[in-house]
Design a protein around this motif. Structure first.
Motif, PDB file in Angstrom:
ATOM      1  N   PRO A 211      -5.426 -10.750  13.696  1.00 21.76           N
ATOM      2  CA  PRO A 211      -6.788 -10.389  13.289  1.00 21.76           C
ATOM      3  C   PRO A 211      -6.902  -8.993  12.686  1.00 21.76           C
ATOM      4  CG  PRO A 211      -6.621 -10.326  15.672  1.00 21.76           C
ATOM      5  CD  PRO A 211      -5.339 -10.928  15.171  1.00 21.76           C
ATOM      6  N   LEU A 212      -5.923  -8.117  12.955  1.00 26.77           N
ATOM      7  CA  LEU A 212      -6.023  -6.746  12.466  1.00 26.77           C
ATOM      8  C   LEU A 212      -6.092  -6.641  10.940  1.00 26.77           C
ATOM      9  CD1 LEU A 212      -6.171  -3.811  13.420  1.00 26.77           C
ATOM     10  CD2 LEU A 212      -3.669  -3.705  13.265  1.00 26.77           C
ATOM     11  N   PRO A 213      -5.268  -7.373  10.162  1.00 30.04           N
ATOM     12  CA  PRO A 213      -5.391  -7.283   8.697  1.00 30.04           C
ATOM     13  C   PRO A 213      -6.785  -7.635   8.191  1.00 30.04           C
ATOM     14  CG  PRO A 213      -3.325  -8.332   9.288  1.00 30.04           C
ATOM     15  CD  PRO A 213      -4.106  -8.201  10.554  1.00 30.04           C
ATOM     16  N   SER A 214      -7.380  -8.676   8.760  1.00 28.48           N
ATOM     17  CA  SER A 214      -8.727  -9.051   8.345  1.00 28.48           C
ATOM     18  C   SER A 214      -9.736  -7.962   8.690  1.00 28.48           C
ATOM     19  CB  SER A 214      -9.122 -10.374   9.021  1.00 28.48           C
ATOM     20  OG  SER A 214     -10.434 -10.743   8.670  1.00 28.48           O
ATOM     21  N   TYR A 215      -9.610  -7.381   9.885  1.00 29.74           N
ATOM     22  CA  TYR A 215     -10.510  -6.306  10.317  1.00 29.74           C
ATOM     23  C   TYR A 215     -10.368  -5.085   9.417  1.00 29.74           C
ATOM     24  CZ  TYR A 215     -12.006  -2.276  13.092  1.00 29.74           C
ATOM     25  OH  TYR A 215     -12.585  -1.096  13.514  1.00 29.74           O
ATOM     26  N   VAL A 216      -9.130  -4.688   9.118  1.00 27.38           N
ATOM     27  CA  VAL A 216      -8.890  -3.512   8.273  1.00 27.38           C
ATOM     28  C   VAL A 216      -9.418  -3.738   6.867  1.00 27.38           C
ATOM     29  CG1 VAL A 216      -7.068  -2.132   7.202  1.00 27.38           C
ATOM     30  CG2 VAL A 216      -6.911  -2.738   9.622  1.00 27.38           C
ATOM     31  N   GLN A 217      -9.224  -4.940   6.350  1.00 25.90           N
ATOM     32  CA  GLN A 217      -9.689  -5.238   4.999  1.00 25.90           C
ATOM     33  C   GLN A 217     -11.201  -5.191   4.898  1.00 25.90           C
ATOM     34  OE1 GLN A 217      -9.412  -9.321   3.214  1.00 25.90           O
ATOM     35  NE2 GLN A 217      -7.931  -8.352   1.849  1.00 25.90           N
ATOM     36  N   GLU A 218     -11.880  -5.713   5.924  1.00 26.73           N
ATOM     37  CA  GLU A 218     -13.336  -5.755   5.892  1.00 26.73           C
ATOM     38  C   GLU A 218     -13.967  -4.392   6.177  1.00 26.73           C
ATOM     39  OE1 GLU A 218     -14.726  -8.772   8.515  1.00 26.73           O
ATOM     40  OE2 GLU A 218     -13.777 -10.415   7.387  1.00 26.73           O
ATOM     41  N   ARG A 219     -13.426  -3.638   7.150  1.00 29.08           N
ATOM     42  CA  ARG A 219     -14.041  -2.371   7.520  1.00 29.08           C
ATOM     43  C   ARG A 219     -13.658  -1.235   6.587  1.00 29.08           C
ATOM     44  NH1 ARG A 219     -14.006   0.994  13.291  1.00 29.08           N
ATOM     45  NH2 ARG A 219     -15.098   2.808  12.437  1.00 29.08           N
ATOM     46  N   PHE A 220     -12.381  -1.171   6.201  1.00 26.86           N
ATOM     47  CA  PHE A 220     -11.904  -0.043   5.411  1.00 26.86           C
ATOM     48  C   PHE A 220     -11.637  -0.404   3.957  1.00 26.86           C
ATOM     49  CE2 PHE A 220     -10.363   0.720   9.810  1.00 26.86           C
ATOM     50  CZ  PHE A 220     -11.134   1.846  10.090  1.00 26.86           C
ATOM     51  N   HIS A 221     -11.916  -1.666   3.585  1.00 34.20           N
ATOM     52  CA  HIS A 221     -11.719  -2.142   2.208  1.00 34.20           C
ATOM     53  C   HIS A 221     -10.285  -1.880   1.740  1.00 34.20           C
ATOM     54  CE1 HIS A 221     -16.060  -2.652   2.106  1.00 34.20           C
ATOM     55  NE2 HIS A 221     -16.200  -1.384   2.481  1.00 34.20           N
ATOM     56  N   ALA A 222      -9.329  -2.187   2.596  1.00 34.62           N
ATOM     57  CA  ALA A 222      -7.920  -1.938   2.300  1.00 34.62           C
ATOM     58  C   ALA A 222      -7.374  -2.998   1.350  1.00 34.62           C
ATOM     59  CB  ALA A 222      -7.114  -1.928   3.596  1.00 34.62           C
ATOM     60  N   ASN A 223      -6.396  -2.590   0.537  1.00 27.99           N
ATOM     61  CA  ASN A 223      -5.742  -3.550  -0.356  1.00 27.99           C
ATOM     62  C   ASN A 223      -4.583  -4.217   0.376  1.00 27.99           C
ATOM     63  OD1 ASN A 223      -3.491  -1.739  -0.450  1.00 27.99           O
ATOM     64  ND2 ASN A 223      -4.481  -0.608  -2.116  1.00 27.99           N
ATOM     65  N   ALA A 224      -3.886  -5.128  -0.319  1.00 28.73           N
ATOM     66  CA  ALA A 224      -2.829  -5.909   0.323  1.00 28.73           C
ATOM     67  C   ALA A 224      -1.688  -5.035   0.824  1.00 28.73           C
ATOM     68  CB  ALA A 224      -2.283  -6.960  -0.657  1.00 28.73           C
ATOM     69  N   PHE A 225      -1.360  -3.983   0.069  1.00 25.92           N
ATOM     70  CA  PHE A 225      -0.270  -3.098   0.487  1.00 25.92           C
ATOM     71  C   PHE A 225      -0.646  -2.331   1.745  1.00 25.92           C
ATOM     72  CE2 PHE A 225       1.688   1.159   0.399  1.00 25.92           C
ATOM     73  CZ  PHE A 225       3.020   0.796   0.489  1.00 25.92           C
ATOM     74  N   GLU A 226      -1.850  -1.790   1.792  1.00 26.06           N
ATOM     75  CA  GLU A 226      -2.300  -1.051   2.973  1.00 26.06           C
ATOM     76  C   GLU A 226      -2.342  -1.954   4.205  1.00 26.06           C
ATOM     77  OE1 GLU A 226      -5.195   2.383   1.036  1.00 26.06           O
ATOM     78  OE2 GLU A 226      -5.974   0.351   1.358  1.00 26.06           O
ATOM     79  N   VAL A 227      -2.753  -3.193   4.012  1.00 22.04           N
ATOM     80  CA  VAL A 227      -2.795  -4.142   5.120  1.00 22.04           C
ATOM     81  C   VAL A 227      -1.386  -4.396   5.657  1.00 22.04           C
ATOM     82  CG1 VAL A 227      -3.204  -6.564   5.707  1.00 22.04           C
ATOM     83  CG2 VAL A 227      -4.949  -5.265   4.473  1.00 22.04           C
ATOM     84  N   SER A 228      -0.427  -4.537   4.750  1.00 20.98           N
ATOM     85  CA  SER A 228       0.948  -4.816   5.177  1.00 20.98           C
ATOM     86  C   SER A 228       1.560  -3.652   5.945  1.00 20.98           C
ATOM     87  CB  SER A 228       1.823  -5.156   3.971  1.00 20.98           C
ATOM     88  OG  SER A 228       1.967  -4.033   3.113  1.00 20.98           O
ATOM     89  N   LEU A 229       1.079  -2.430   5.703  1.00 21.52           N
ATOM     90  CA  LEU A 229       1.614  -1.265   6.401  1.00 21.52           C
ATOM     91  C   LEU A 229       1.381  -1.336   7.905  1.00 21.52           C
ATOM     92  CD1 LEU A 229       0.746   1.751   4.056  1.00 21.52           C
ATOM     93  CD2 LEU A 229       2.998   0.773   4.515  1.00 21.52           C
TER      94      LEU A 229
ATOM     95  N   VAL B 148      -5.539   7.200  10.999  1.00 16.16           N
ATOM     96  CA  VAL B 148      -5.493   7.293  12.459  1.00 16.16           C
ATOM     97  C   VAL B 148      -5.063   5.961  13.063  1.00 16.16           C
ATOM     98  CG1 VAL B 148      -6.830   7.739  14.557  1.00 16.16           C
ATOM     99  CG2 VAL B 148      -7.264   9.076  12.483  1.00 16.16           C
ATOM    100  N   LEU B 149      -5.593   4.879  12.520  1.00 14.22           N
ATOM    101  CA  LEU B 149      -5.245   3.559  13.028  1.00 14.22           C
ATOM    102  C   LEU B 149      -3.764   3.260  12.817  1.00 14.22           C
ATOM    103  CD1 LEU B 149      -6.698   1.255  14.458  1.00 14.22           C
ATOM    104  CD2 LEU B 149      -7.116   0.191  12.237  1.00 14.22           C
ATOM    105  N   LEU B 150      -3.225   3.678  11.671  1.00 12.12           N
ATOM    106  CA  LEU B 150      -1.802   3.500  11.408  1.00 12.12           C
ATOM    107  C   LEU B 150      -0.956   4.306  12.399  1.00 12.12           C
ATOM    108  CD1 LEU B 150      -1.530   3.560   7.504  1.00 12.12           C
ATOM    109  CD2 LEU B 150      -0.820   1.704   9.013  1.00 12.12           C
ATOM    110  N   LEU B 151      -1.394   5.538  12.692  1.00 15.43           N
ATOM    111  CA  LEU B 151      -0.673   6.374  13.643  1.00 15.43           C
ATOM    112  C   LEU B 151      -0.663   5.727  15.024  1.00 15.43           C
ATOM    113  CD1 LEU B 151       0.768   9.001  14.411  1.00 15.43           C
ATOM    114  CD2 LEU B 151      -1.491  10.040  14.770  1.00 15.43           C
ATOM    115  N   LEU B 152      -1.791   5.185  15.438  1.00 23.39           N
ATOM    116  CA  LEU B 152      -1.872   4.519  16.741  1.00 23.39           C
ATOM    117  C   LEU B 152      -0.994   3.272  16.789  1.00 23.39           C
ATOM    118  CD1 LEU B 152      -5.696   4.893  17.435  1.00 23.39           C
ATOM    119  CD2 LEU B 152      -3.830   5.978  18.707  1.00 23.39           C
ATOM    120  N   ARG B 153      -0.908   2.559  15.680  1.00 21.57           N
ATOM    121  CA  ARG B 153      -0.035   1.384  15.642  1.00 21.57           C
ATOM    122  C   ARG B 153       1.429   1.786  15.802  1.00 21.57           C
ATOM    123  NH1 ARG B 153      -1.018  -3.067  17.285  1.00 21.57           N
ATOM    124  NH2 ARG B 153       0.387  -4.168  15.892  1.00 21.57           N
ATOM    125  N   MET B 154       1.799   2.929  15.224  1.00 16.86           N
ATOM    126  CA  MET B 154       3.169   3.415  15.361  1.00 16.86           C
ATOM    127  C   MET B 154       3.453   3.841  16.801  1.00 16.86           C
ATOM    128  SD  MET B 154       3.554   5.604  11.820  1.00 16.86           S
ATOM    129  CE  MET B 154       5.229   6.106  12.211  1.00 16.86           C
TER     130      MET B 154
END
Length: 432
Positions: free
Chosen positions: A35-53, A104-110
């Protein structure tokens, strides 16, 4: 007559607790991965590359953590790896609430990946230590079932929570699952520590001591390279599923694409018990070749899914292949190393799994951005073709597809010499 391997129980309390801990650990991971890719795309308007990160960086940090964890496990620091890992993962999960941006979300995922990498290496290593050698395929098949079920059920639960109650509820539920692991693992590690003290002389005498009585480092087993590469190729296809199945559902106008994982789980449930026994009697070839074909067929059908029934058929076929292959590869890697290197073998299995998922997220995400998610799943089939080519060519070159069990497996419950492994087929048939 029954073989003496039947005198050693497989379904002990420790084994069940280990399966439950491992299931919950991977469940909380996959509750948020899909569910995280969908959430990131909707809230932060991320592109496919950012979602894959989000998938890629998590996997890479987990791999880095396991490189340390494997060495720590060889030194007997299992309890520290479990509790420190769980604590880091819990704090990172709760930190999602304060993440106001992608960075910040990427840092927390790491950070979460570091904690997950530490704890996820310990449980399968403990399991491989208590499973009877001649039932290793069956035992690791059942243990791997806990991972596969979590990977299948987690996305369904996560997507349902995200769509029904929002990201905060999803985060809290994920944190709660981690909390439940603490008391379960405490009773397990306390008993494990007592056993280790009681049998420390026996444990340290075999694989790490030479004639003079001094300890010497066991060299890296190159036989791990082939199953590691194969595991990575298989995991690339799964990376395309956990990372993009929800987004693919939107593209294909599917009502609830997360149900893919439900039917995938059903297939895994059905195939795992038979796959483990087949591995013990016939070896990995009987599972890896047909399994790769099933995975390729499942991905192809998925790419043509225009309705939920077609999606279910694709999921079931994919699950049959994936469920039989994953446990076979893990058992293969455990059987060819010395007992003291099981932490390293399990670490390599999990690292190549995460590396494959990370590679799949990046590579298949790039393909999807240039074409479509439909084409992306069709391109995924190529990795199974490469899988079969590598496995078949290497088998022909070496002259055998059989797995040579490491002679130091005699140090564990039951003698595990090469001659024993050759006789395991008849032993298993008599036992059953």
């Amino acid at each position: 007559m029954k073989d003496r391997s039947t005198q050693v129980k497989l379904w002990t309390t420790d084994f069940i607790l280990l399966m439950l801990c491992n299931f919950l650990l991977f469940l909380q991971l996959h509750m948020i991965v899909s569910p995280l890719p969908s959430y990131v795309q909707e809230r932060f308007h991320a592109n496919a590359f950012e979602v894959s990160l989000f998938t890629c960086l998590f996997a890479l940090s987990a791999i880095a953590a396991r490189l340390y964890s494997a060495k720590a496990l060889e030194k007997g620091l299992r309890n520290a790896m479990i509790y420190i890992g769980l604590s880091v993962a819990l704090l990172a999960t709760l930190g999602y609430y304060f993440a106001a941006g992608i960075a910040v979300l990427l840092l927390l995922r790491m950070i979460f990946g570091v904690g997950f990498g530490m704890s996820s290496t310990a449980f399968p290593t403990m399991a491989s230590d208590i499973i009877p050698v001649k039932r290793m395929g069956e035992g690791m098949g059942y243990f791997g079932l806990s991972t596969s079920l979590a990977m299948s059920m987690g996305p369904i639960i996560g997507v349902t929570l995200l769509q029904g109650s929002g990201f905060v509820t999803l985060m809290l539920c994920t944190a709660a699952v981690i909390v439940v692991i603490y008391p379960l693992s405490y009773s397990l590690t306390r008993k494990k520590a007592a056993r280790s003290q009681a049998g420390s002389t026996q444990t340290s005498a075999g694989p790490v001591a030479n004639v003079s009585g001094t300890k010497e480092k066991i060299p890296f087993n190159r036989k791990l390279i082939l199953p590691s590469v194969l595991n990575c190729l298989l995991s690339i296809t799964y990376g395309g599923l956990v990372g993009f199945i929800v987004l693919y559902g939107k593209e294909a106008n599917l009502a609830n694409p997360a149900l893919f994982f439900l039917f995938n789980a059903l297939a895994v449930l059905l195939v795992r018990p038979f796959a483990g026994r087949l591995y013990d009697s016939k070896g990995p070839k009987a599972l890896l070749i047909p399994g790769a074909i099933f995975v390729a067929i499942g991905l192809t059908i998925l790419s043509f899914a225009t309705s939920m029934p077609i999606l279910f058929v694709a999921a079931f076929i994919y699950g049959i292949g994936y469920g039989s292959m994953q446990s076979s590869l893990q058992t293969w890697m455990i059987q060819i190393v010395a007992p003291t290197q099981r932490g390293m073998a399990n670490g390599m299995f999990l690292n190549t799994l995460d590396l494959g998922i990370a590679t799949g997220a990046l590579l298949l995400g790039a393909i999807a951005s240039m074409t479509s998610y439909t084409d992306m799943y069709r391109y995924s089939v190529i990795f199974m073709i490469v899988f079969l080519l590598i496995y078949l060519i290497q088998g022909k070159r070496s002259g055998t597809f059989a797995v040579s069990v490491h002679p130091l497996l005699a140090h564990t419950h039951i003698s595990g010499t090469d001659s024993d492994s050759k006789e395991s087929s008849s032993t298993t048939s008599v036992e059953k």
